[in-house]
Design an enzyme around this catalytic site. Sequence first.
Site, mmCIF file in Angstrom:
data_model
loop_
_atom_site.group_PDB
_atom_site.id
_atom_site.type_symbol
_atom_site.label_atom_id
_atom_site.label_comp_id
_atom_site.label_asym_id
_atom_site.label_seq_id
_atom_site.Cartn_x
_atom_site.Cartn_y
_atom_site.Cartn_z
ATOM 1 C CE LYS A 107 51.023 -33.130 -58.856
ATOM 2 N NZ LYS A 107 50.087 -33.326 -59.809
ATOM 3 C CB SER A 108 50.629 -28.234 -58.468
ATOM 4 O OG SER A 108 50.253 -27.549 -59.775
ATOM 5 C CG ASN A 111 45.049 -36.731 -63.369
ATOM 6 O OD1 ASN A 111 45.278 -36.392 -62.301
ATOM 7 N ND2 ASN A 111 44.733 -35.883 -64.436
ATOM 8 C CB SER A 112 41.753 -39.049 -59.338
ATOM 9 O OG SER A 112 41.333 -38.377 -58.195
ATOM 10 C CB CYS A 155 43.744 -29.164 -58.406
ATOM 11 S SG CYS A 155 44.127 -30.844 -57.931
ATOM 12 C CE LYS A 157 46.962 -26.471 -66.666
ATOM 13 N NZ LYS A 157 48.104 -27.510 -66.106
ATOM 14 C CG ASN A 210 44.295 -28.436 -64.540
ATOM 15 O OD1 ASN A 210 44.447 -29.532 -64.580
ATOM 16 N ND2 ASN A 210 44.538 -27.916 -63.424
ATOM 17 N N GLY A 233 44.314 -35.665 -73.190
ATOM 18 C CA GLY A 233 44.381 -36.087 -74.355
ATOM 19 C C GLY A 233 43.571 -35.654 -75.460
ATOM 20 N N GLY A 250 45.114 -31.491 -75.465
ATOM 21 C CA GLY A 250 44.794 -32.173 -76.907
ATOM 22 C C GLY A 250 45.914 -32.394 -77.815
HETATM 23 O O1 RRO Z 1 47.270 -33.928 -58.947
HETATM 24 C C1 RRO Z 1 46.502 -33.949 -59.651
HETATM 25 O O2 RRO Z 1 45.415 -34.837 -59.207
HETATM 26 C C2 RRO Z 1 46.071 -33.121 -60.627
HETATM 27 C C3 RRO Z 1 46.272 -31.452 -60.587
HETATM 28 BR BR1 RRO Z 1 46.918 -30.682 -58.974
HETATM 29 C C4 RRO Z 1 45.945 -30.733 -61.666
HETATM 30 O O3 RRO Z 1 46.007 -29.632 -61.670
HETATM 31 N N1 RRO Z 1 45.427 -31.388 -62.525
HETATM 32 C C5 RRO Z 1 45.060 -32.651 -62.593
HETATM 33 O O4 RRO Z 1 44.966 -33.116 -63.675
HETATM 34 N N2 RRO Z 1 45.420 -33.584 -61.866
#
Ligand code: RRO
Length: 312
Positions: free
Chosen positions: A45-46, A71-72, A130, A164, A193, A221, A250
């Site tokens: 994970k980043s 996602n957030s 991100c 990325k 991303n 997706g 995708g």
């Molecule tokens: O953690 C996130 O909200 C997130 C990151 Br760091 C990212 O690079 N890409 C993403 O879709 N979510």
Amino acid sequence: MNYTTKIANQVFHHLFINAAGVYCQTVEELEQIQNAPCAGAVITKSATAKERSGNSEPRYFENSVEHNTINSMGLPNLGIDYYLNYVLKHSLKLPTLFSIVGLSQSEIIDNLKKLQASGFSGLTELNLSCPNVSGKPQIAYDFAATREILDNVFAFYSKPLGVKLPPYFDIAHFDQIAAILNDYPLAYVNAINSVGNGLVIDPETDTVVIKPKDGFGGLGGKQIKATALANVRALRQRLHPQIKIIATGGVINGRDVYDHLLCGADLISIGSQLEIEGPTVFARLEKELEEIFADKGITDLRQVRGKLKLIA
Ligand code: RRO
């Protein structure tokens, strides 16, 4: 099929990696990828300098029927030291990629200095894309900032490094980002991303499906496949051949993998569908890909990679 693929000092025996963020926040999740049949590598994970809990919940929503996600997460992670400990202390079966991020340029530099000084010998992936931290624009949409960061990073960083990238939507932007990336000794780029700042609405309740940023979040997706393919293709056409490409976006079935290969992908990472299906996804994708190869009489990846056909 022989899937052996090299990026810098790393040799991969299968094409698939988890996308950073998915199944890689804890040692337990990372181990599930390490042990998954047909996984070719694992990425962490980043990581930020310090542990972060991320955005408030709900912060992830999936439509598993349509294979789409939003996602957030807001960069929840256990901090760079946790992942360094993982890559240095565990016996790793697979090549390992270490994803680094920062909320400022100095945090990025400090994190990379720590990796540089460590015994880590895998690939480093610098996340410049991100979309989910309020008030922090995606760095790689700012071309001057991207160049400045890469100048500062390559002034000291000597381990194999990839970046990325976010999706680009304009031919001029493909030209501009590729011209910048070609000025540095990058091992690879990872495209793409999530598609930043989409909005999904629940039709039953007329409500956004995630809480942070009033419902805005990164899309993943099936819905992003065409954008991902275009980015892989456009970058492959523009980047120096020594810069490899990890394709993300995708991938639901074997045909999606095949299409990314046609566009020039060296490896394929799986985000949304890995979250939806779990780590058995890699073996299913490889089996479906092998069926396509058998149908077409393909016996060597070189018959497919970058071999997209155009209409005369
Ligand atoms: O953690 C996130 O909200 C997130 C990151 Br760091 C990212 O690079 N890409 C993403 O879709 N979510």
